[in-house]
Design an enzyme around this catalytic site. Structure first.
Site, PDB file in Angstrom:
ATOM      1  CG  ASN A   1     -11.533   0.510  -4.158  1.00 31.80           C
ATOM      2  OD1 ASN A   1     -10.735   1.504  -4.438  1.00 31.80           O
ATOM      3  ND2 ASN A   1     -11.288  -0.873  -4.123  1.00 31.80           N
ATOM      4  N   GLY A   2     -12.159   3.288  -6.585  1.00 32.15           N
ATOM      5  CA  GLY A   2     -11.645   3.230  -7.743  1.00 32.15           C
ATOM      6  C   GLY A   2     -11.939   4.548  -8.589  1.00 32.15           C
TER       7      GLY A   2
ATOM      8  CD  GLU B   1      12.054  -2.780  -0.602  1.00 38.62           C
ATOM      9  OE1 GLU B   1      11.593  -2.148  -1.639  1.00 38.62           O
ATOM     10  OE2 GLU B   1      11.397  -2.838   0.422  1.00 38.62           O
TER      11      GLU B   1
ATOM     12  CD1 TRP C   1      -3.842   6.605  -0.576  1.00 38.99           C
ATOM     13  CD2 TRP C   1      -4.529   6.581  -2.564  1.00 38.99           C
ATOM     14  NE1 TRP C   1      -2.867   6.664  -1.328  1.00 38.99           N
ATOM     15  CE2 TRP C   1      -3.233   6.852  -2.714  1.00 38.99           C
ATOM     16  CE3 TRP C   1      -5.146   6.622  -4.048  1.00 38.99           C
ATOM     17  CZ2 TRP C   1      -2.532   7.282  -3.921  1.00 38.99           C
ATOM     18  CZ3 TRP C   1      -4.510   6.944  -5.019  1.00 38.99           C
ATOM     19  CH2 TRP C   1      -3.098   7.317  -4.865  1.00 38.99           C
TER      20      TRP C   1
ATOM     21  CE  LYS D   1       9.809  -0.772   2.569  1.00 36.98           C
ATOM     22  NZ  LYS D   1       9.465  -1.258   1.470  1.00 36.98           N
TER      23      LYS D   1
ATOM     24  CG  HIS E   1      28.974   6.254 -15.569  1.00 28.48           C
ATOM     25  ND1 HIS E   1      29.778   6.593 -16.425  1.00 28.48           N
ATOM     26  CD2 HIS E   1      29.040   4.982 -15.451  1.00 28.48           C
ATOM     27  CE1 HIS E   1      30.718   5.757 -16.627  1.00 28.48           C
ATOM     28  NE2 HIS E   1      30.160   4.597 -15.893  1.00 28.48           N
TER      29      HIS E   1
ATOM     30  NE  ARG F   1      -9.092  -2.179  -0.481  1.00 27.97           N
ATOM     31  CZ  ARG F   1      -8.549  -3.252  -1.289  1.00 27.97           C
ATOM     32  NH1 ARG F   1      -8.020  -4.321  -0.837  1.00 27.97           N
ATOM     33  NH2 ARG F   1      -8.798  -3.002  -2.766  1.00 27.97           N
TER      34      ARG F   1
ATOM     35  CB  CYS G   1     -11.160   3.224  -1.314  1.00 26.52           C
ATOM     36  SG  CYS G   1     -10.658   4.867  -2.037  1.00 26.52           S
TER      37      CYS G   1
ATOM     38  CD  GLU H   1       7.491   2.495   0.489  1.00 26.31           C
ATOM     39  OE1 GLU H   1       6.716   2.103  -0.231  1.00 26.31           O
ATOM     40  OE2 GLU H   1       8.278   1.741   1.119  1.00 26.31           O
TER      41      GLU H   1
ATOM     42  CE  LYS I   1       0.842  -4.547   3.345  1.00 24.18           C
ATOM     43  NZ  LYS I   1       2.360  -4.064   3.059  1.00 24.18           N
TER      44      LYS I   1
HETATM   45  C1  G6P Z   1       2.102   0.014  -3.114  1.00 24.52           C
HETATM   46  C2  G6P Z   1       2.581  -0.010  -1.687  1.00 24.52           C
HETATM   47  C3  G6P Z   1       3.849  -0.690  -1.934  1.00 24.52           C
HETATM   48  C4  G6P Z   1       3.732  -2.074  -2.785  1.00 24.52           C
HETATM   49  C5  G6P Z   1       3.175  -1.585  -4.174  1.00 24.52           C
HETATM   50  C6  G6P Z   1       2.959  -2.756  -4.898  1.00 24.52           C
HETATM   51  O1  G6P Z   1       2.832   1.111  -3.893  1.00 24.52           O
HETATM   52  O2  G6P Z   1       2.644   1.014  -0.924  1.00 24.52           O
HETATM   53  O3  G6P Z   1       4.476  -1.103  -0.600  1.00 24.52           O
HETATM   54  O4  G6P Z   1       5.272  -2.502  -2.991  1.00 24.52           O
HETATM   55  O5  G6P Z   1       2.053  -1.227  -3.726  1.00 24.52           O
HETATM   56  O6  G6P Z   1       2.101  -3.453  -4.391  1.00 24.52           O
HETATM   57  P1  G6P Z   1       1.958  -5.226  -4.627  1.00 24.52           P
HETATM   58  O7  G6P Z   1       0.625  -5.468  -3.851  1.00 24.52           O
HETATM   59  O8  G6P Z   1       1.365  -5.191  -6.069  1.00 24.52           O
HETATM   60  O9  G6P Z   1       2.991  -5.775  -4.405  1.00 24.52           O
END
Ligand code: G6P
Length: 619
Positions: A98-99, A492, A74, A496, A515, A27, A2, A499, A614
């Site tokens: 926010n929180g 990763e 969010w 991606k 396995h 956010r 947020c 996501e 994010k």
């Molecule tokens: C969220 C974002 C990810 C990010 C993760 C950790 O889940 O969507 O893209 O990798 O947070 O975020 P940070 O800011 O701690 O790297």
């Protein structure tokens, strides 16, 4: 998560709020709202969906005043909807949060018994009710807030205003960030410095437990006991970074293309281009606070164990760091998710270093690990992309990703920058422990300096994925395989795809495939194998054959013109010849492009994937 923003001054608040929310949309983006006090009355406009929905509504509902607050959400409690959007208003009290208020059920029951009726499903609205109740007894918003704070449990950053005191905005926090921007006859408050920089470069970072009562040309900040504080004003030396797509269809694609530049910035910061040696003296300084660390280079040399803790994409860079640091500097490394590490009673022996990696510098679990480690007496090294973020400010040693502002919610350039910093930092640790000769160090650095131009050539795969995405979208699942440093990159790659394209994807250590995941493979499963010519090459090739024998459709990423790999793959993507360290970084680009184009062809919102944010400031 947020984003919150507030304004008091001579400008039209709604303009400041909306432009601030635009910078904070990363956010959270499931709903948004603004409120302004005008002639003793609160006016609120809220909308479900992205900020553009709010902007549409504001075209027909003009808000005017001298004080206002805004929020981009969010969802945690209550579905994304207009009724659950902030600001929440009760009897002329209006706030954004926010929180998470963890004891909201108990507070709600108590307030309901007193006759309160709730118009949302959020935890946040209880704070508005609590404040409205208190204002009946204590008709001063600053004092009333100080009285209700002891009742709140959980994490919060809150901005509140009251229509009876339209000259004051009150900000308080415990957990998520809140920053006060002090302008000339105006003040702006926000979750991130980026929301303030168009108005001022003078900021005050509020700490947990503090309460700020803000007027247009003065402010008072108190600690949790109500004692007035004289907080330092920090001049920030960075500018409001324009969020422009510069002709790219999405921010994410632009950021993928900015990666050679991001890597160059890291190389510039952490290498001496005359000697080709790595240079990490800046790590002992905190640019956000202008202080020198209590931890010295000698303390770092004495470190016998490193714990690296992170979340999401940053966690995969932590896994990558484990390979690099152990291989080059011979220091035992343990990696964990922050959300696990903090609750598993970890044993951190003396002479350990705790490294936290966080692009945003605000992730709640990672921050909690930082604080826990410090309480246990361990020095903490942060690696963030956000100068002045809470993690950066609280760490003992500071590394930066140098990636510039990343708008796409799914991280791309910040990840590649992180890997580059880790490469150089591992060389630094290896050199200080005498596991690396000057010549070897020079050779590694020279190879890394060639990375940006090699990366440019890998970006040419963009065209391949743009065309292939039409076919690839029909596969039911995606398995990403790699060994050694390419294992975290496979993880990763799978993240991606999940996501962005909402497809089932798994990252696996290639040798582990037999396995279990092998049972998933048939001709509807695409297998992406990262297999550059390093010392794992032959073994990964055998694993690829095992997948192929079960009907898997193979996309391989290899070095140069690798005829053997090509002959066993449906699609072959070449990365330039380089040393093993640089090749890991080059392999990231094809997996990013695959996820991007698949999501795009499926019509999904690449920059703001569903349900994600994010900066994750809740547990
Ligand atoms: C969220 C974002 C990810 C990010 C993760 C950790 O889940 O969507 O893209 O990798 O947070 O975020 P940070 O800011 O701690 O790297």
């Amino acid at each position: 998560m947020c984003g919150i923003v507030g304004y008091i001054g001579e400008r039209e608040p709604v303009n400041v709020l909306v432009s601030g929310l635009r910078k904070l949309e990363y956010r959270g983006y499931d709903s948004s709202g603004v409120a302004v006090v005008n002639a003793g009355h609160v006016q609120v406009v809220r909308a479900e969906g992205k900020l553009t929905a709010l902007e549409e509504k504001l075209k027909n509902q003009k808000l005017s005043g001298t004080i206002g607050i805004g929020h981009t959400r969010w969802a945690t409690h209550g579905i994304p909807s207009e009724r659950n959007a902030h600001p929440h208003t009760v009897d002329g009290v209006c706030l954004v949060h926010n929180g998470i208020i963890e004891n909201y059920i108990q507070l709600k029951a108590e307030l309901s018994a007193l006759g309160a009726t709730f118009s949302s499903d959020t935890d946040s609205e209880v704070v508005a009710h609590l404040l409205a109740q208190e204002l009946k007894k204590t008709p001063d918003i600053f004092k009333a807030i100080q009285k209700i704070i002891p009742r709140l449990e959980g994490a919060y950053a809150i901005l509140a205003m009251w229509e009876k005191e339209p000259q004051r905005l009150v900000a308080f926090k415990n957990g998520p960030p809140l920053i006060l921007g002090v302008g000339n006859g105006e003040c702006v408050v926000g979750s991130d410095v980026q929301a303030l920089l168009s108005y001022t470069d003078k900021v005050i970072y509020l700490d947990d437990g503090e309460v700020a009562c803000i007027e247009k040309d003065k402010y008072v900040i108190t600690d949790s006991l109500g004692k007035e504080l004289n907080k330092a004003i920090v001049t920030v030396h960075w500018t409001s970074q324009a969020a422009e797509k510069h002709g790219f269809k999405h921010f994410m694609l632009k950021e993928i293309y900015e990666q050679p530049l991001a890597v160059s910035s890291v190389l510039k910061k952490y290498t001496d281009l005359k000697t080709y040696q790595v240079e990490f003296s800046s790590m002992f300084l905190s640019p956000a606070q202008n202080t020198v660390s209590r931890i010295t280079e000698q303390d770092l040399k004495n470190v016998e164990r490193i714990f690296i803790v992170a979340c999401g994409t940053s966690y995969y860079s932590a896994m990558y760091a484990e390979y690099l640091i152990e291989k080059l500097a011979k220091i035992p490394v343990e990696v964990d998710f922050a959300s696990e590490f903090r609750y598993r009673d970890p044993v951190i022996p003396p002479k350990s270093l705790v490294m936290v990696i966080s692009q945003s510098g605000e992730t709640a679990d990672t921050l909690a690990v930082l604080r826990m480690a410090k309480n246990m007496g361990a020095p903490v090294l942060s690696l963030t992309n956000t100068l002045g973020s809470t993690i950066d400010r609280e760490a003992d040693l500071h590394l930066f990703m140098e990636a510039g502002v990343e708008i796409g919610v799914a991280s791309t350039k910040a990840f590649i920058s992180t890997l580059t910093v880790i490469n150089l930092f591992s060389l630094y640790l290896a050199r200080t422990r005498k596991y690396l000769s000057i010549d070897e160090e020079k050779q590694f650095v020279q190879n890394l300096l060639a990375l940006p131009s090699h990366m440019e050539s890998v970006l040419a795969h963009d065209k391949f994925f743009a065309e292939a995405a039409e076919t690839f979208k029909n596969y039911k699942g995606f398995l990403y395989l790699g060994r050694g440093i390419n294992y975290p990159i496979a993880m990763e790659g799978a993240l991606k795809l999940k996501e962005l394209a909402y497809k089932h994807a798994e990252g696996y250590a290639a040798g582990e495939m037999k396995h279990g995941p092998l049972a998933l493979i048939d001709d509807k499963m695409m297998v992406i194998v990262i297999n550059p010519q390093d010392n794992h090459y032959e073994k990964t090739l055998s694993n690829l054959q095992e997948a192929k024998a079960r009907g898997g459709i193979i996309v391989s990423i290899g070095t140069g013109d690798d005829a053997s790999l090509k002959s066993v793959s449906e699609h072959y993507l070449s990365i330039p010849k380089s040393d093993w360290m640089a090749s890991g970084i080059l392999s990231v680009i094809p997996v990013q492009l695959l996820a991007y184009h698949l999501a795009d062809v499926l019509g999904y919102d690449v920059d703001q994937p569903r349900n994600l944010a994010k900066s994750v400031t809740v547990e």
